[in-house]
Design an enzyme around this catalytic site. Sequence first.
Site, PDB file in Angstrom:
ATOM      1  N   ARG A  96       2.042  14.090   7.017  1.00  0.00           N
ATOM      2  CA  ARG A  96       2.939  14.447   8.121  1.00  0.00           C
ATOM      3  C   ARG A  96       4.395  14.619   7.682  1.00  0.00           C
ATOM      4  O   ARG A  96       5.230  15.083   8.435  1.00  0.00           O
ATOM      5  CB  ARG A  96       2.825  13.378   9.231  1.00  0.00           C
ATOM      6  CG  ARG A  96       1.500  13.433   9.970  1.00  0.00           C
ATOM      7  CD  ARG A  96       1.249  12.168  10.782  1.00  0.00           C
ATOM      8  NE  ARG A  96       0.746  11.066   9.969  1.00  0.00           N
ATOM      9  CZ  ARG A  96       0.438   9.865  10.450  1.00  0.00           C
ATOM     10  NH1 ARG A  96       0.605   9.592  11.728  1.00  0.00           N
ATOM     11  NH2 ARG A  96      -0.024   8.920   9.651  1.00  0.00           N
TER      12      ARG A  96
ATOM     13  N   GLY B 191      -1.101   6.601   0.161  1.00  0.00           N
ATOM     14  CA  GLY B 191      -1.346   7.682   1.124  1.00  0.00           C
ATOM     15  C   GLY B 191      -0.549   8.930   0.798  1.00  0.00           C
ATOM     16  O   GLY B 191       0.494   8.869   0.149  1.00  0.00           O
TER      17      GLY B 191
ATOM     18  N   LEU C  85       0.845  -1.203   0.000  1.00  0.00           N
ATOM     19  CA  LEU C  85       0.000   0.000   0.000  1.00  0.00           C
ATOM     20  C   LEU C  85       0.876   1.247   0.000  1.00  0.00           C
ATOM     21  O   LEU C  85       1.683   1.454   0.907  1.00  0.00           O
ATOM     22  CB  LEU C  85      -0.917   0.022   1.227  1.00  0.00           C
ATOM     23  CG  LEU C  85      -1.791  -1.209   1.463  1.00  0.00           C
ATOM     24  CD1 LEU C  85      -2.862  -0.906   2.506  1.00  0.00           C
ATOM     25  CD2 LEU C  85      -2.441  -1.704   0.173  1.00  0.00           C
TER      26      LEU C  85
ATOM     27  N   ASP D 157       5.449   2.307   3.820  1.00  0.00           N
ATOM     28  CA  ASP D 157       6.182   3.227   4.703  1.00  0.00           C
ATOM     29  C   ASP D 157       6.881   2.488   5.837  1.00  0.00           C
ATOM     30  O   ASP D 157       7.270   3.091   6.829  1.00  0.00           O
ATOM     31  CB  ASP D 157       5.265   4.345   5.227  1.00  0.00           C
ATOM     32  CG  ASP D 157       4.169   3.840   6.160  1.00  0.00           C
ATOM     33  OD1 ASP D 157       4.028   2.618   6.302  1.00  0.00           O
ATOM     34  OD2 ASP D 157       3.464   4.684   6.742  1.00  0.00           O
TER      35      ASP D 157
ATOM     36  N   ASN E 142      -0.354  -3.222  16.550  1.00  0.00           N
ATOM     37  CA  ASN E 142      -0.453  -3.756  15.191  1.00  0.00           C
ATOM     38  C   ASN E 142       0.699  -3.241  14.341  1.00  0.00           C
ATOM     39  O   ASN E 142       0.857  -2.042  14.151  1.00  0.00           O
ATOM     40  CB  ASN E 142      -1.786  -3.298  14.577  1.00  0.00           C
ATOM     41  CG  ASN E 142      -1.872  -3.635  13.093  1.00  0.00           C
ATOM     42  OD1 ASN E 142      -1.351  -4.656  12.662  1.00  0.00           O
ATOM     43  ND2 ASN E 142      -2.525  -2.766  12.336  1.00  0.00           N
TER      44      ASN E 142
ATOM     45  N   ASN F  71       6.142   8.085   9.253  1.00  0.00           N
ATOM     46  CA  ASN F  71       5.026   9.015   9.103  1.00  0.00           C
ATOM     47  C   ASN F  71       5.510  10.455   9.059  1.00  0.00           C
ATOM     48  O   ASN F  71       4.835  11.328   8.554  1.00  0.00           O
ATOM     49  CB  ASN F  71       4.022   8.827  10.240  1.00  0.00           C
ATOM     50  CG  ASN F  71       3.382   7.444  10.177  1.00  0.00           C
ATOM     51  OD1 ASN F  71       3.034   6.957   9.104  1.00  0.00           O
ATOM     52  ND2 ASN F  71       3.264   6.794  11.313  1.00  0.00           N
TER      53      ASN F  71
HETATM   54  C1  UD1 Z   1      -1.499   1.906  10.183  1.00  0.00           C
HETATM   55  C2  UD1 Z   1      -2.493   0.966  10.881  1.00  0.00           C
HETATM   56  C3  UD1 Z   1      -2.149   0.839  12.364  1.00  0.00           C
HETATM   57  C4  UD1 Z   1      -0.726   0.332  12.493  1.00  0.00           C
HETATM   58  C5  UD1 Z   1       0.235   1.256  11.750  1.00  0.00           C
HETATM   59  C6  UD1 Z   1       1.627   0.672  11.740  1.00  0.00           C
HETATM   60  C7  UD1 Z   1      -4.644   1.196   9.702  1.00  0.00           C
HETATM   61  C8  UD1 Z   1      -5.985   1.773   9.726  1.00  0.00           C
HETATM   62  N1  UD1 Z   1      -3.850   1.466  10.741  1.00  0.00           N
HETATM   63  O1  UD1 Z   1      -1.662   3.215  10.722  1.00  0.00           O
HETATM   64  O2  UD1 Z   1      -3.040  -0.060  13.026  1.00  0.00           O
HETATM   65  O3  UD1 Z   1      -0.390   0.244  13.873  1.00  0.00           O
HETATM   66  O4  UD1 Z   1      -0.171   1.415  10.374  1.00  0.00           O
HETATM   67  O5  UD1 Z   1       2.532   1.574  11.161  1.00  0.00           O
HETATM   68  O6  UD1 Z   1      -4.307   0.463   8.787  1.00  0.00           O
HETATM   69  N2  UD1 Z   1      -2.492   4.073   2.441  1.00  0.00           N
HETATM   70  C9  UD1 Z   1      -3.069   3.941   1.198  1.00  0.00           C
HETATM   71  N3  UD1 Z   1      -4.331   4.418   1.009  1.00  0.00           N
HETATM   72  C10 UD1 Z   1      -5.043   5.036   1.985  1.00  0.00           C
HETATM   73  C11 UD1 Z   1      -4.418   5.178   3.255  1.00  0.00           C
HETATM   74  C12 UD1 Z   1      -3.149   4.677   3.453  1.00  0.00           C
HETATM   75  O7  UD1 Z   1      -2.476   3.388   0.293  1.00  0.00           O
HETATM   76  O8  UD1 Z   1      -6.162   5.456   1.710  1.00  0.00           O
HETATM   77  C13 UD1 Z   1      -1.127   3.546   2.636  1.00  0.00           C
HETATM   78  C14 UD1 Z   1      -0.125   4.625   2.975  1.00  0.00           C
HETATM   79  O9  UD1 Z   1       0.538   5.064   1.812  1.00  0.00           O
HETATM   80  C15 UD1 Z   1       0.847   3.926   3.911  1.00  0.00           C
HETATM   81  C16 UD1 Z   1       0.019   2.826   4.530  1.00  0.00           C
HETATM   82  O10 UD1 Z   1      -1.150   2.673   3.740  1.00  0.00           O
HETATM   83  O11 UD1 Z   1       1.922   3.353   3.220  1.00  0.00           O
HETATM   84  C17 UD1 Z   1      -0.356   3.089   5.996  1.00  0.00           C
HETATM   85  O12 UD1 Z   1      -1.074   4.299   6.113  1.00  0.00           O
HETATM   86  P1  UD1 Z   1      -0.820   5.286   7.312  1.00  0.00           P
HETATM   87  O13 UD1 Z   1      -1.711   6.454   7.138  1.00  0.00           O
HETATM   88  O14 UD1 Z   1       0.613   5.532   7.480  1.00  0.00           O
HETATM   89  O15 UD1 Z   1      -1.387   4.412   8.535  1.00  0.00           O
HETATM   90  P2  UD1 Z   1      -0.967   4.544  10.048  1.00  0.00           P
HETATM   91  O16 UD1 Z   1      -1.635   5.708  10.643  1.00  0.00           O
HETATM   92  O17 UD1 Z   1       0.494   4.462  10.162  1.00  0.00           O
HETATM   93 MG    MG Z   2       2.094   4.707   8.796  1.00  0.00          MG
END
Ligand code: UD1
Ligand code: MG
Length: 452
Positions: free
Chosen positions: A15, A11, A8, A102, A169, A226
């Site tokens: 931040r 995002g 994934l 990430d 997690n 982040n």
């Molecule tokens: C996420 C987890 C959290 C975990 C943490 C570990 C969720 C809801 N939460 O939070 O439980 O403890 O990672 O680091 O999953 N992304 C997309 N599309 C979106 C949103 C995000 O592709 O619509 C991708 C982002 O690019 C990123 C990843 O998903 O690589 C994680 O997203 P991020 O917003 O960093 O989640 P966290 O708040 O870190």
């Molecule tokens: Mg993250």
Amino acid sequence: MKISTLILAAGQGTRMVSNLPKVMHPLAGKPLIRHAVRTACAVSDEKPVVVVGHGSERVQQEMGSEVEFVFQHEQLGTAHAVMAAEETMRERGGMLLVFYADMPLITPRTLRSLAECMQTDQTSICMLTVELDDPHGFGRVIRDPSGKVIEIVEEAQATPAQREIRELNAGVYCFDAGWLWDALHQIRISSKGEYYLTDIVAVATSSGREVKAIRLDDPDELVGINNRIHLAEAEKIMRRRINTAWMLQGVTMVNPETCYIDADVIIGKDTVLFPNTFLRGKTEIGEACLIGPNAIIESCKIANGCKVIASVMEGAQMDEGSEIGPFGHLRKGAHLGEGAHMGNFGEMKNSYLGPHSKMGHFSYVGDAQIAENVNIGAGTITCNYDGVRKNRTEIGAGAFIGSDTMLVAPLKIGEGAKTGAGAVVTHDVPPGTVVVGVPARPLKKGKEEVER
Ligand code: UD1
Ligand code: MG
């Protein structure tokens, strides 16, 4: 069972406060997305699928056909991102490893352990958890009194008691692909307006499925990026890993803390790296070289037994036993032949300095082909640019270029020819001829001494 990987990376990375998409920020010299893809390729033969959205053009440009892309046009959360891959991946079956781009420090070994857990326990989800003193930003893993995982609660939704939980997690999951896609559609939108992939755990357990969790011992692997503070932390850990690996393969580092080696660099054994050495890009260094102190080397090829002292090099090549420094600059296309020496405040670009030729002091050589055993005197300059074109200089074997000679290109200096100190050479010099003066002319017969 077949393993597919889904990364994934859609995002925005708000931040990071950056114009660059988060996954394009470099870590140990290459974008985060490349680290994730490398890890994916180490555990699966299938092309990784990458979900892109924010800044997708940049990511596509970087990865080209090395991965398969799917698009998440609006970033509505991590579950929504996985759904974007449904059409592409639904029919694949087997196991699906999902992780976030990430988190560049996750190792293939950890991903494999999840896949193995799936295979032995035949569950729908096997996820990775970690215990940390500072749980900030992570989803909390909720277990029932018997210790079974029942759900993940995101920090924003957690009750004060849940916030105290230290099992977190990691954001790395292995799914039974046959089960996942329908289950995803049962995830409801959160109070923050996002579909959380973490809610898939409750979807599974509420239908009576068991969710397995593997606890990770080394929390370093889970540094999620982040913001730029996390990026610096990850950089430090990654560099330490890289340095440790090279030291175990026979590279000496006088002070590993100050050696900055990119992920794709290769170094031969018995090479010594002195402090403040930067090895970047696809640099390759042979055996028994002495590099540094203060060397910045980017995408260069350095053969065995070379020395680089306090110098900067990019896109250059050094053959066996050649030396540069102190204070040399080899630019793109510069090439030192075997045993050649280039030192004190010299610069070379798109040029070859032949075997055992020397260019020791204050010289610029551009667009030149210099044969073996040539002496380039102090302050020699190839005047290669006439304001319109870059012109070439050729110097034959054994030639002696006197101090402060200006070689006005295009120009050929024949084998064994000599130029006097301060000569401005505007015409080709035949082999064995001595030229002096401004503009340089052949020395009259009988006057064979040339100023040095
Ligand atoms: C996420 C987890 C959290 C975990 C943490 C570990 C969720 C809801 N939460 O939070 O439980 O403890 O990672 O680091 O999953 N992304 C997309 N599309 C979106 C949103 C995000 O592709 O619509 C991708 C982002 O690019 C990123 C990843 O998903 O690589 C994680 O997203 P991020 O917003 O960093 O989640 P966290 O708040 O870190
Ligand atoms: Mg993250």
